[in-house]
Design a protein around this motif. Structure first.
Motif, PDB file in Angstrom:
ATOM      1  N   ALA A  48      -2.866   2.069   1.202  1.00 52.70           N
ATOM      2  CA  ALA A  48      -3.805   3.117   0.861  1.00 52.70           C
ATOM      3  C   ALA A  48      -3.798   4.355   1.549  1.00 52.70           C
ATOM      4  O   ALA A  48      -3.854   5.499   1.090  1.00 52.70           O
ATOM      5  N   MET A  49      -3.873   4.091   2.866  1.00 53.36           N
ATOM      6  CA  MET A  49      -3.823   5.039   4.171  1.00 53.36           C
ATOM      7  C   MET A  49      -2.521   5.905   3.897  1.00 53.36           C
ATOM      8  O   MET A  49      -2.403   7.148   4.089  1.00 53.36           O
ATOM      9  N   ARG A  50      -1.514   5.238   3.776  1.00 48.86           N
ATOM     10  CA  ARG A  50      -0.162   5.842   3.561  1.00 48.86           C
ATOM     11  C   ARG A  50      -0.055   6.984   2.673  1.00 48.86           C
ATOM     12  O   ARG A  50       0.483   8.127   2.896  1.00 48.86           O
ATOM     13  N   GLN A  51      -0.772   6.562   1.404  1.00 50.00           N
ATOM     14  CA  GLN A  51      -0.748   7.502   0.186  1.00 50.00           C
ATOM     15  C   GLN A  51      -1.712   8.536   0.544  1.00 50.00           C
ATOM     16  O   GLN A  51      -1.578   9.750   0.123  1.00 50.00           O
ATOM     17  N   LEU A  52      -2.841   8.269   1.260  1.00 50.69           N
ATOM     18  CA  LEU A  52      -3.943   9.110   1.337  1.00 50.69           C
ATOM     19  C   LEU A  52      -3.610  10.256   2.442  1.00 50.69           C
ATOM     20  O   LEU A  52      -3.767  11.488   2.064  1.00 50.69           O
ATOM     21  N   GLY A  60       8.105   8.052   6.829  1.00 51.88           N
ATOM     22  CA  GLY A  60       6.943   7.050   6.297  1.00 51.88           C
ATOM     23  C   GLY A  60       6.169   6.276   7.347  1.00 51.88           C
ATOM     24  O   GLY A  60       5.635   5.370   7.198  1.00 51.88           O
ATOM     25  N   LYS A  61       6.483   6.814   8.671  1.00 53.74           N
ATOM     26  CA  LYS A  61       5.602   6.127   9.598  1.00 53.74           C
ATOM     27  C   LYS A  61       4.477   7.225  10.490  1.00 53.74           C
ATOM     28  O   LYS A  61       4.874   8.418  10.441  1.00 53.74           O
ATOM     29  N   ILE A  62       3.495   6.855  10.787  1.00 54.91           N
ATOM     30  CA  ILE A  62       2.526   7.740  11.776  1.00 54.91           C
ATOM     31  C   ILE A  62       3.468   7.934  12.943  1.00 54.91           C
ATOM     32  O   ILE A  62       3.808   6.920  13.591  1.00 54.91           O
ATOM     33  N   PRO A  63       3.650   9.238  13.402  1.00 52.45           N
ATOM     34  CA  PRO A  63       4.246   9.180  14.794  1.00 52.45           C
ATOM     35  C   PRO A  63       3.347   8.641  15.828  1.00 52.45           C
ATOM     36  O   PRO A  63       2.120   8.342  15.756  1.00 52.45           O
TER      37      PRO A  63
END
Length: 372
Positions: A48-52, A60-63
């Motif tokens: 959900a966080m990835r979509q938000l 596709g990843k948080i740096p």
């Protein structure tokens, strides 16, 4: 129907439609609720966080985020090594970390403000400049024991308190117990703060209010940093040093205590380490998940602190009477109220801490006639 009534009806319909539109949850509302819901699995919340926060993702990843960690011993210290050990755990939460050690809290604090660090781990007392609410956790006499701290942190990690974790550009991402703080003295006759009159007492150099309080006791405040506090006590530059029990070995305070010194057997505070992040790097939902993870490891962190503290000889403890303990409680309550009224402590946190104390001891005098 008259034109005026038609216009009135259209305005009413418009208002209803507008309200309905506002009341209907948006996709982002649903995703936020899922991300903040502790009943869902970690994988569901992270998705959900990835979509938000898709705008924060790269491939596709948080740096990778830079976490700056204060440890008086730098890269060789227990705090830094514990942070390194948690790198894999944070990766499971979707956050890759670069960890840098600092031996100066003041330098670390300025680097966090300047954006040189994405988050910083340091003492709760230093964290107060970034969030007064959680920075008041370490208030003197506010948390008597580990069980009080555990309950307080359980309340604080509830998602309902997420807004209180944010202040300005920063968010509190976690708090860890550092153990109790005690009064170390080089002379056992200094068995209480009132008996420190005329003595040299160490105070933090960035907290002028501490110096004022020591002056009120008739003692002489000696400004010091966390790094230099131990050496000043050990070489006799100060007679009295408030410090966490773990400092006994880490700072080798037994050198300053010598044959005549000791530790007043009354914990005047429960201290914390706090992780403060920049909100543009750590959104609300990620910070919530990290706070929950910190709390889940409460017992584990306490064991690490206990291991670092080690055993302390019984003869080093300076006993105080029940009457002296009561005097301490009253004196510390008065100090908290004074500091609250001066804007130093957060009143909401003090009120919450009082409720926690009264949960364990409902017959205590402060529960019937609360001042906090």
């Amino acid at each position: 129907m008259k034109p005026q009534r038609i216009l009135t009806s259209l305005l009413l319909l418009s208002s209803i439609l507008s309200f309905t539109s506002m009341a209907k949850p948006t996709d982002s509302d649903v995703l936020k609720q899922r991300a903040m819901n502790p009943k869902l699995s970690q994988e569901q919340r992270i998705e959900a966080m990835r979509q938000l926060h898709a705008d924060l993702l790269v491939d596709g990843k948080i740096p990778a985020r830079k976490i700056c960690v204060w440890d008086i011993l730098g890269r060789n210290g227990p705090i830094y090594n514990s942070a390194v050990d948690q790198r894999a755990r944070m990766l499971e939460l979707g956050v890759e970390l670069e960890i840098e050690a600092y031996t100066s809290e003041s330098v670390l604090s300025e680097d966090l403000k300047a954006g040189q660090c994405d988050a910083a781990l340091f003492t709760g007392i230093r964290a107060r400049t970034f969030n007064k609410f959680t920075g008041t956790i370490d208030a003197i006499g506010a948390i008597p024991s580990s069980k009080h701290m555990n309950l307080l942190m359980k309340v604080l990690v509830n998602a309902k308190n997420a807004e209180r974790m944010e202040q300005g550009n920063f968010v509190v991402m976690g708090f860890a117990p550092m153990g109790a703080a005690y009064i170390f003295v080089n002379d056992k006759t200094i068995s209480s703060l009132p008996k420190a009159a005329g003595k040299k007492v160490a105070v933090m150099d960035y907290e002028p209010i501490q110096a004022e309080m020591i002056l009120q006791l008739g003692a002489n405040p000696v400004p010091t940093s966390v790094v230099s506090a131990g050496s000043k006590f050990n070489n006799g530059a100060v007679d009295v040093l408030p410090a966490p029990l773990v400092a006994y070995r880490v700072m080798e305070l037994y050198r300053g205590m010598g044959e005549t010194g000791g530790i007043v057997n009354y914990p005047f505070s429960q201290l914390t380490l706090q992780l403060i992040g920049r909100k543009d790097k750590f959104p609300t939902e990620i910070a919530q998940l990290v706070r929950e993870d910190f709390y889940a490891r409460f017992a584990e962190i306490e064991r690490v602190v206990e291991q670092q503290t080690g055993a302390i000889d019984d003869e080093l403890w300076i006993p105080i009477s029940a009457e002296e303990k009561s005097e301490y409680e009253v004196m510390m309550q008065e100090a908290r109220v004074q500091l609250r009224d001066r804007g130093y402590y957060d009143g909401d946190m003090l009120r919450l801490q009082r409720k926690v104390r009264c949960k364990f001891e409902p017959s205590h005098f402060e529960c019937a006639q609360p001042k906090e």
